[in-house]
Scaffold this active site. Structure first.
Site, PDB file in Angstrom:
ATOM      1  N   LYS A  86       0.678  -1.335  -0.016  1.00  0.00           N
ATOM      2  CA  LYS A  86      -0.235   0.024   0.017  1.00  0.00           C
ATOM      3  C   LYS A  86       0.852   1.212   0.042  1.00  0.00           C
ATOM      4  O   LYS A  86       0.533   2.136  -0.696  1.00  0.00           O
ATOM      5  CB  LYS A  86      -0.877   0.314   1.177  1.00  0.00           C
ATOM      6  CG  LYS A  86      -1.935  -1.108   1.451  1.00  0.00           C
ATOM      7  CD  LYS A  86      -2.699  -0.954   2.449  1.00  0.00           C
ATOM      8  CE  LYS A  86      -2.115  -1.125   4.126  1.00  0.00           C
ATOM      9  NZ  LYS A  86      -1.654  -2.557   3.920  1.00  0.00           N
ATOM     10  N   ARG A 115      12.378  -1.667  10.221  1.00  0.00           N
ATOM     11  CA  ARG A 115      11.272  -1.467  11.393  1.00  0.00           C
ATOM     12  C   ARG A 115      11.209  -2.570  12.523  1.00  0.00           C
ATOM     13  O   ARG A 115      11.273  -3.423  12.089  1.00  0.00           O
ATOM     14  CB  ARG A 115      10.136  -1.201  10.647  1.00  0.00           C
ATOM     15  CG  ARG A 115       9.774  -0.035  10.451  1.00  0.00           C
ATOM     16  CD  ARG A 115       8.314   0.357   9.425  1.00  0.00           C
ATOM     17  NE  ARG A 115       7.155  -0.511  10.134  1.00  0.00           N
ATOM     18  CZ  ARG A 115       5.854  -0.669   9.449  1.00  0.00           C
ATOM     19  NH1 ARG A 115       5.781   0.142   8.407  1.00  0.00           N
ATOM     20  NH2 ARG A 115       5.127  -1.266   9.917  1.00  0.00           N
ATOM     21  N   ARG A 135       1.100  -9.250  13.465  1.00  0.00           N
ATOM     22  CA  ARG A 135       0.372  -8.281  12.684  1.00  0.00           C
ATOM     23  C   ARG A 135      -0.548  -8.875  11.623  1.00  0.00           C
ATOM     24  O   ARG A 135      -1.485  -8.432  11.229  1.00  0.00           O
ATOM     25  CB  ARG A 135       1.127  -7.365  12.019  1.00  0.00           C
ATOM     26  CG  ARG A 135       1.678  -6.173  12.909  1.00  0.00           C
ATOM     27  CD  ARG A 135       3.202  -5.743  12.248  1.00  0.00           C
ATOM     28  NE  ARG A 135       2.859  -5.028  11.102  1.00  0.00           N
ATOM     29  CZ  ARG A 135       4.006  -4.990  10.315  1.00  0.00           C
ATOM     30  NH1 ARG A 135       5.240  -5.672  10.815  1.00  0.00           N
ATOM     31  NH2 ARG A 135       3.889  -4.559   9.014  1.00  0.00           N
ATOM     32  N   ARG A 188      11.865  -5.624   3.788  1.00  0.00           N
ATOM     33  CA  ARG A 188      11.428  -3.974   3.874  1.00  0.00           C
ATOM     34  C   ARG A 188      12.609  -3.309   4.541  1.00  0.00           C
ATOM     35  O   ARG A 188      12.991  -3.640   5.606  1.00  0.00           O
ATOM     36  CB  ARG A 188      10.179  -3.943   4.428  1.00  0.00           C
ATOM     37  CG  ARG A 188       9.877  -2.497   4.370  1.00  0.00           C
ATOM     38  CD  ARG A 188       8.116  -2.384   4.373  1.00  0.00           C
ATOM     39  NE  ARG A 188       7.571  -2.830   5.569  1.00  0.00           N
ATOM     40  CZ  ARG A 188       6.258  -2.720   5.883  1.00  0.00           C
ATOM     41  NH1 ARG A 188       5.465  -2.372   4.806  1.00  0.00           N
ATOM     42  NH2 ARG A 188       5.685  -2.959   6.853  1.00  0.00           N
ATOM     43  N   ARG A 235      -8.718   0.183   9.776  1.00  0.00           N
ATOM     44  CA  ARG A 235      -8.201  -1.129   9.953  1.00  0.00           C
ATOM     45  C   ARG A 235      -9.426  -2.101  10.773  1.00  0.00           C
ATOM     46  O   ARG A 235      -9.112  -2.982  11.084  1.00  0.00           O
ATOM     47  CB  ARG A 235      -6.874  -0.791  10.683  1.00  0.00           C
ATOM     48  CG  ARG A 235      -5.780  -1.409   9.907  1.00  0.00           C
ATOM     49  CD  ARG A 235      -4.662  -1.099  10.670  1.00  0.00           C
ATOM     50  NE  ARG A 235      -3.161  -2.001  10.242  1.00  0.00           N
ATOM     51  CZ  ARG A 235      -2.222  -1.132   9.402  1.00  0.00           C
ATOM     52  NH1 ARG A 235      -2.520   0.027   9.083  1.00  0.00           N
ATOM     53  NH2 ARG A 235      -1.270  -1.660   9.420  1.00  0.00           N
TER      54      ARG A 235
HETATM   55  P1  ADP Z   1       1.863  -2.090   7.691  1.00  0.00           P
HETATM   56  O1  ADP Z   1       0.820  -2.044   6.859  1.00  0.00           O
HETATM   57  O2  ADP Z   1       3.006  -2.592   7.262  1.00  0.00           O
HETATM   58  O3  ADP Z   1       1.563  -3.047   9.056  1.00  0.00           O
HETATM   59  P2  ADP Z   1       1.738   0.377   8.971  1.00  0.00           P
HETATM   60  O4  ADP Z   1       2.954   1.618   9.008  1.00  0.00           O
HETATM   61  O5  ADP Z   1       0.519   0.698   8.184  1.00  0.00           O
HETATM   62  O6  ADP Z   1       2.402  -0.967   8.815  1.00  0.00           O
HETATM   63  O7  ADP Z   1       1.387   0.335  10.660  1.00  0.00           O
HETATM   64  C1  ADP Z   1       2.293   0.223  11.452  1.00  0.00           C
HETATM   65  C2  ADP Z   1       1.483  -0.037  12.794  1.00  0.00           C
HETATM   66  O8  ADP Z   1       0.753   1.152  13.243  1.00  0.00           O
HETATM   67  C3  ADP Z   1       0.357  -1.134  12.802  1.00  0.00           C
HETATM   68  O9  ADP Z   1       0.872  -2.440  13.023  1.00  0.00           O
HETATM   69  C4  ADP Z   1      -0.528  -0.716  14.067  1.00  0.00           C
HETATM   70  O10 ADP Z   1       0.366  -1.039  15.279  1.00  0.00           O
HETATM   71  C5  ADP Z   1      -0.378   0.934  13.918  1.00  0.00           C
HETATM   72  N1  ADP Z   1      -1.577   1.206  13.097  1.00  0.00           N
HETATM   73  C6  ADP Z   1      -1.346   2.065  11.902  1.00  0.00           C
HETATM   74  N2  ADP Z   1      -2.659   2.367  11.295  1.00  0.00           N
HETATM   75  C7  ADP Z   1      -3.591   1.765  12.183  1.00  0.00           C
HETATM   76  C8  ADP Z   1      -4.727   1.901  12.477  1.00  0.00           C
HETATM   77  N3  ADP Z   1      -5.770   2.182  11.331  1.00  0.00           N
HETATM   78  N4  ADP Z   1      -5.578   1.457  13.588  1.00  0.00           N
HETATM   79  C9  ADP Z   1      -4.688   1.055  14.477  1.00  0.00           C
HETATM   80  N5  ADP Z   1      -3.458   0.874  14.631  1.00  0.00           N
HETATM   81  C10 ADP Z   1      -2.811   1.455  13.371  1.00  0.00           C
END
Ligand code: ADP
Ligand code: ZN
Length: 214
Positions: free
Chosen positions: A13, A155, A166, A122, A88
């Site tokens: 994404k 990360r 996750r 990554r 999410r």
């Molecule tokens: P990825 O898509 O690779 O999991 P992101 O950078 O989108 O990574 O998100 C990293 C972390 O940030 C998630 O694992 C979560 O802990 C937190 N996070 C991101 N977006 C949300 C969301 N909409 N609701 C709750 N936690 C979130």
């Protein structure tokens, strides 16, 4: 154009964001980036989010919804955005519907092995957040960002234990959003199993077609 990017962690994404926002002249809004920025600056929000993020858990809905609502209330979002990583959960999607009119939701799909491989290799730029990969999207100089010269890092939540958690959270909490948006009639699916470093044109074409076609 107001877009939501749906799909598993690691599906790409964030990687496709650059070309998408250029084509539609919209903002890239990533909740993951917002949290990481807050953690880097040790803000109250960042401190709150950190314990959840590093364990691979979701940040609680009320914290996340508040952050996004504030961001989307700003003037610069009027021209549209690519929302990456939000919503999410179903409560997040329900909250969003009250303060945003979304035009289209793109559900990115890739096989499980592809996802694991993308997450584990990554690398992220410390400075600008650009995404690279040790095998798929190799930077010109090892450990250095092509766009800004910043240092690349792995990360904390891209380690095996957090990745597992996750993906489990995705299955339980985020997958139901596919039906949620299907029922609203604004969902499009796009297959992204190919290597973006080698098949950029093909994959972008597919993505743009999904965004443009009704
Ligand atoms: P990825 O898509 O690779 O999991 P992101 O950078 O989108 O990574 O998100 C990293 C972390 O940030 C998630 O694992 C979560 O802990 C937190 N996070 C991101 N977006 C949300 C969301 N909409 N609701 C709750 N936690 C979130
Ligand atoms: Zn950079």
């Amino acid at each position: 154009m107001k877009l939501i990017a749906l799909g598993s962690p690691g599906v790409g994404k964030g990687t496709y964001a650059k070309e998408i926002i250029q084509k539609y002249n919209i903002l890239h809004l990533s909740t993951g980036d917002m949290f990481r920025e807050n953690m880097k600056n040790n803000t109250e929000l960042g401190i709150k989010a950190k314990e959840f993020i590093n364990q691979g858990k979701l940040v609680p809905d009320e914290v996340t919804i508040g952050m996004v609502k504030e961001r989307l209330s700003r003037e610069d979002t009027k021209g549209g955005y690519y929302l990456d990583g939000f919503p999410r959960t179903i409560p997040q999607a329900e909250a969003l519907a009250e303060f945003a009119d979304i035009d289209r939701v793109i559900n990115f799909k890739a096989d499980h092995e592809v996802i694991i491989q993308r997450l584990s290799g990554r690398r992220i730029c410390k400075q600008c957040g650009a995404i690279f990969h040790t095998i798929n999207i190799i930077p010109k100089v090892e450990g250095v960002c092509d766009s800004c010269g910043g240092e690349l890092y792995h990360r904390d939540d891209d380690q095996p234990e957090s990745i597992k958690k996750r993906l489990q959270v995705y299955e339980e909490e985020t997958k139901p959003l596919i039906n949620f948006y299907k029922e609203k009639g604004i969902l499009k699916e796009v297959q992204v199993n190919e290597d973006f470093g080698k098949n950029k044109e093909l994959m972008l074409n597919r993505i743009f077609t999904a965004i443009d076609n009704n």
